[in-house]
Design a protein around this motif. Structure first.
Motif, PDB file in Angstrom:
ATOM      1  N   LEU A  54      -2.261   9.320   5.066  1.00 49.48           N
ATOM      2  CA  LEU A  54      -3.656   9.866   4.410  1.00 49.48           C
ATOM      3  C   LEU A  54      -5.061  10.326   5.266  1.00 49.48           C
ATOM      4  CD1 LEU A  54      -4.325   7.810   1.135  1.00 49.48           C
ATOM      5  CD2 LEU A  54      -3.666   9.991   1.067  1.00 49.48           C
ATOM      6  N   GLY A  55      -5.509  11.170   4.632  1.00 51.08           N
ATOM      7  CA  GLY A  55      -6.400  11.754   5.833  1.00 51.08           C
ATOM      8  C   GLY A  55      -6.085  12.613   6.801  1.00 51.08           C
ATOM      9  N   LEU A  87       1.031  -1.174  -0.258  1.00 50.54           N
ATOM     10  CA  LEU A  87      -0.300   0.141   0.362  1.00 50.54           C
ATOM     11  C   LEU A  87       0.934   1.067   0.207  1.00 50.54           C
ATOM     12  CD1 LEU A  87      -3.483  -1.034   2.873  1.00 50.54           C
ATOM     13  CD2 LEU A  87      -2.982  -0.418   0.282  1.00 50.54           C
ATOM     14  N   TYR A 101      -7.116  14.606  -6.319  1.00 47.26           N
ATOM     15  CA  TYR A 101      -5.792  14.040  -6.757  1.00 47.26           C
ATOM     16  C   TYR A 101      -6.205  12.553  -6.851  1.00 47.26           C
ATOM     17  CZ  TYR A 101      -0.950  11.468  -7.019  1.00 47.26           C
ATOM     18  OH  TYR A 101      -0.161  11.034  -6.749  1.00 47.26           O
ATOM     19  N   LEU A 102      -6.649  12.306  -5.348  1.00 45.45           N
ATOM     20  CA  LEU A 102      -6.966  10.866  -4.940  1.00 45.45           C
ATOM     21  C   LEU A 102      -8.204  10.162  -6.247  1.00 45.45           C
ATOM     22  CD1 LEU A 102      -7.026  10.466  -1.681  1.00 45.45           C
ATOM     23  CD2 LEU A 102      -5.174   9.669  -3.068  1.00 45.45           C
ATOM     24  N   GLN A 145      -4.797  -0.701  -2.973  1.00 45.66           N
ATOM     25  CA  GLN A 145      -5.229   0.889  -3.393  1.00 45.66           C
ATOM     26  C   GLN A 145      -5.732   1.530  -3.889  1.00 45.66           C
ATOM     27  OE1 GLN A 145      -1.281   1.532  -3.206  1.00 45.66           O
ATOM     28  NE2 GLN A 145      -2.388   3.369  -2.672  1.00 45.66           N
ATOM     29  N   GLU A 148      -6.384  17.314  -2.110  1.00 43.88           N
ATOM     30  CA  GLU A 148      -6.289  15.915  -2.431  1.00 43.88           C
ATOM     31  C   GLU A 148      -6.928  15.254  -2.802  1.00 43.88           C
ATOM     32  OE1 GLU A 148      -4.646  13.942   1.406  1.00 43.88           O
ATOM     33  OE2 GLU A 148      -5.846  13.960   1.357  1.00 43.88           O
ATOM     34  N   ALA A 196     -13.877   9.586   0.745  1.00 42.73           N
ATOM     35  CA  ALA A 196     -15.528   9.325   1.694  1.00 42.73           C
ATOM     36  C   ALA A 196     -15.224   9.912   2.848  1.00 42.73           C
ATOM     37  CB  ALA A 196     -15.381   7.947   2.076  1.00 42.73           C
ATOM     38  N   TRP A 212     -11.257   4.112  10.790  1.00 45.01           N
ATOM     39  CA  TRP A 212     -12.124   4.126   9.797  1.00 45.01           C
ATOM     40  C   TRP A 212     -11.369   3.693   8.051  1.00 45.01           C
ATOM     41  CZ3 TRP A 212      -9.752   7.081   5.257  1.00 45.01           C
ATOM     42  CH2 TRP A 212      -8.710   7.903   5.447  1.00 45.01           C
ATOM     43  N   GLY A 272       0.671   5.350   0.359  1.00 46.99           N
ATOM     44  CA  GLY A 272       0.162   6.741   1.305  1.00 46.99           C
ATOM     45  C   GLY A 272       0.064   6.275   2.390  1.00 46.99           C
ATOM     46  N   GLN A 324     -11.387   4.923   0.216  1.00 46.04           N
ATOM     47  CA  GLN A 324     -11.934   5.545   1.746  1.00 46.04           C
ATOM     48  C   GLN A 324     -11.432   6.956   2.243  1.00 46.04           C
ATOM     49  OE1 GLN A 324     -14.410   3.788   2.660  1.00 46.04           O
ATOM     50  NE2 GLN A 324     -14.154   3.889   5.079  1.00 46.04           N
ATOM     51  N   THR A 325     -10.369   7.347   1.349  1.00 47.49           N
ATOM     52  CA  THR A 325      -9.418   8.433   2.117  1.00 47.49           C
ATOM     53  C   THR A 325     -10.945   9.446   1.581  1.00 47.49           C
ATOM     54  OG1 THR A 325      -7.675   7.721   1.903  1.00 47.49           O
ATOM     55  CG2 THR A 325      -7.726   9.384   2.303  1.00 47.49           C
ATOM     56  N   LEU A 359     -10.108  -1.005   4.959  1.00 47.47           N
ATOM     57  CA  LEU A 359      -9.319  -2.550   4.245  1.00 47.47           C
ATOM     58  C   LEU A 359      -9.555  -3.830   5.136  1.00 47.47           C
ATOM     59  CD1 LEU A 359      -6.695  -0.062   4.338  1.00 47.47           C
ATOM     60  CD2 LEU A 359      -8.158  -0.678   2.695  1.00 47.47           C
ATOM     61  N   THR A 395      -9.175   0.624  -2.770  1.00 49.05           N
ATOM     62  CA  THR A 395      -9.843   0.577  -1.530  1.00 49.05           C
ATOM     63  C   THR A 395      -9.269   1.935  -0.782  1.00 49.05           C
ATOM     64  OG1 THR A 395     -10.827  -1.751  -2.006  1.00 49.05           O
ATOM     65  CG2 THR A 395     -11.180  -0.827  -0.409  1.00 49.05           C
ATOM     66  N   LEU A 396      -8.407   1.702  -0.958  1.00 44.20           N
ATOM     67  CA  LEU A 396      -7.201   2.752   0.795  1.00 44.20           C
ATOM     68  C   LEU A 396      -7.932   4.036  -0.382  1.00 44.20           C
ATOM     69  CD1 LEU A 396      -5.700   3.596   2.575  1.00 44.20           C
ATOM     70  CD2 LEU A 396      -3.961   3.190   1.263  1.00 44.20           C
TER      71      LEU A 396
END
Lengths: 180, 247
Positions: free
Chosen positions: B2-3, A27, B38-39, B103, B35, B112, A52, A29, B109-110, A57, B105-106
Motif C-alpha cells: 500500500l502506498g 494485516l 477503494y480503501l 486493518q 486506490e 492520508a 510512515w 495489503g 493511514q494509507t 501502527l 488503521t492501516l
C-alpha cells in the motif's frame, strides 16, 4: 510535523524507508503487488514496513516497531569509528532526513546524526573548494542526498566568485525553462 | 505494498528542476485516487461490520445470562462448559475486532499518505508553473508549445489565471504606486540587481519594433543595440534577445 514539512518532497521520500516490525494482528495489503492481491500477513510475523506506516501502527500497538538496522547500536558504533569512509548512499539515500524523523521518538539518533554530519561536511566543503578531485570520487559517490545538495551549493558559491571576476555576474540570462 | 503507487508520483515530482518538468502523469494520479477511494469504502464496510459484531456479542451475552439463571440442578457442568466456549468465542471475537482495528488503521493511514503524496505532487508542479509565469513576464502565450503540452488542462488554466490575477493587480495598483513614471516592469528579475542602466543586446529572433526612451528601435535578427535595460528585459528571458556582457 511542522506545516512546511507536509509538502516537502524529500520528507515524504525519507519516510518511505523501511523498518523491521512484528505484527500484533493479521494485516492485509502488505504484499509487493499492492492491495489488489489478497496477501494476508499473520500476527507474530516479522515484516519490514515503511516508516510512515510503522509509526502509526506502532502507536496503536497493532505492530511492534523495532530499530532500523542503520541506526542500531552496532552500526552506529561502526560508523562513528570513521565517519568519512562510510558510504551513506549505499546504506540509505535519505540517511539524515530519515534519521530526523526517527529522532522524534528515539532521543539518541539526533546525536548520532550530528557527529556523522559534522565530520563529513568538512570534507564536503573541502572538496567543493578544490574543484576537480579524482581521489575524492569514492567519497562523493557515497554521499547521501542532503550532503550532495550541500556540495552543489558550495560549488555554486565557489563559481559565483569566479563568475563575478569575469564580469559575467550581472548578465541577464534566458530563462532555463524556455529551452525545452 | 500500500502506498507504493503514490510514492511513484512523488519521485516524479522530485525530478522537477528549474529547467525540466516531466509531463503530467494523469494515469498515475487517477490510479492513486482510485486506490484511495477503494480503501475508504473498505474502511466504511469494516466499521459497519464492527457495529454488527458488537450487537451479536450483546445477544450472545443475553442468552448466556438467561441459561445461567435457568434450571441449575445438575446442569451446572453443562453450563460451565457452555460458558467456557462462550469465552473462547468472545476471545476470538476480540481478536477479530483487533484485526479489523489494525486493518482500518492501516487503510486510514494509507489514505492520508496518498492524499499527502497527491498534494505534494500537484503543489510542486504548481510552484514550477508560477516561476515559469514570472519568467515569461506574465504572458502565458510566450510559453513554448512543447512545455505547454506537458501540462494537464487544469494546469494550463492555472497558468493563465495566475498571470491574469497578477496582471490585474498590477493594473489596479500601478497608478497609485508610481504616479510619475510610465510603467514598472513587475516581472523584472528581483534576484539580480541591475547594475547598468543601458545594456548591449544582440537580437536572436525578430522582435519587430519597440518603443524606448530614446525613440523607436527596430530589433532585427543579427543586429546589436545599446538600449535601456528595463525595456528589453522581458525579451531576454524568453530568449529573443541575448545580453552581451562587457568583458
Amino acid at each position: 510535523m511542522a506545516q512546511r514539512d507536509y509538502y516537502d518532497i524529500d520528507d515524504i521520500l525519507a519516510g518511505q524507508e523501511r523498518v523491521p516490525c512484528i505484527l500484533q494482528v493479521d494485516l492485509d495489503g502488505l504484499g509487493s503487488s499492492g492491495s489488489g492481491t489478497a496477501s494476508k500477513v499473520q500476527r507474530n510475523a516479522r515484516w519490514t514496513l515503511p516508516y510512515w506506516m510503522a509509526d502509526r501502527l506502532d502507536e496503536e500497538d497493532y505492530v511492534t516497531m523495532e530499530m532500523s538496522p542503520m541506526f542500531a547500536k552496532r552500526a552506529t558504533r561502526m560508523y562513528a569509528a570513521s565517519p568519512e569512509s562510510v558510504q551513506l548512499r549505499a546504506i540509505c539515500q535519505y540517511y539524515y532526513q530519515f534519521g530526523m524523523q526517527l529522532g522524534n521518538i528515539v532521543p539518541d539518533v539526533p546525536l548520532v546524526l550530528r557527529n556523522m554530519y559534522m565530520r563529513r561536511i568538512q570534507r564536503v566543503a573541502h572538496i567543493a573548494q578544490q574543484g576537480h578531485n579524482v581521489e575524492a570520487l569514492d567519497f562523493v559517490q557515497g554521499l547521501d542526498k542532503m550532503e550532495l545538495r550541500m556540495l552543489k551549493l558550495c560549488q555554486q558559491a565557489q563559481n559565483a566568485g569566479t563568475v563575478w571576476q569575469q564580469n559575467k555576474a550581472y548578465t541577464l540570462k534566458k530563462a532555463s525553462a524556455m529551452s525545452l | 505494498m500500500l502506498g507504493d503507487e503514490a510514492v511513484r508520483l512523488v519521485k516524479e515530482a522530485k525530478d522537477i528542476t528549474a529547467d525540466h518538468i516531466p509531463a503530467y502523469n494523469e494515469e498515475q494520479v487517477r490510479l492513486v485516487a482510485q486506490e484511495t477511494r477503494y480503501l475508504w469504502t473498505r474502511i466504511e464496510e469494516m466499521y459497519a461490520s464492527l457495529g454488527q459484531l458488537t450487537e451479536s456479542q450483546g445477544e450472545t451475552a443475553e442468552t448466556e445470562a438467561a441459561t445461567a439463571h435457568g434450571p441449575s440442578q445438575g446442569d451446572g457442568g453443562r453450563d460451565a462448559a457452555m460458558s467456557s466456549s462462550q469465552q473462547t468465542y468472545a476471545l476470538s471475537q476480540a481478536e477479530h475486532r483487533n484485526n479489523v482495528g489494525g486493518q482500518t488503521t492501516l487503510y486510514a493511514q494509507t489514505v492520508a499518505r496518498n492524499k499527502r503524496c497527491l498534494l505534494a505532487y500537484h503543489d510542486r508542479r504548481a510552484k514550477f508553473l508560477r516561476s515559469l509565469m514570472w519568467n515569461v513576464h506574465l504572458a502565458p502565450s510566450m510559453v513554448p508549445g512543447t512545455l505547454v503540452a506537458r501540462m494537464s488542462p487544469s494546469e494550463q488554466t492555472y497558468m493563465r489565471e495566475y498571470a491574469r490575477l497578477n496582471a490585474s493587480y498590477r493594473d489596479a495598483v500601478e497608478a497609485q504606486l508610481i504616479p510619475s513614471y510610465g510603467s514598472l516592469d513587475w516581472a523584472a528579475n528581483g534576484e539580480l540587481p541591475p547594475r547598468d542602466l543601458l545594456i548591449e543586446v544582440r537580437v536572436v529572433r525578430d522582435c519587430g519594433e519597440i518603443v524606448t526612451e530614446n525613440g523607436v528601435v527596430s530589433l532585427q535578427a543579427g543586429t546589436q543595440h545599446y538600449v535601456p535595460r528595463a525595456d528589453v528585459e522581458h525579451l531576454i528571458t524568453i530568449g529573443y534577445l541575448e545580453h552581451v556582457s562587457p568583458s
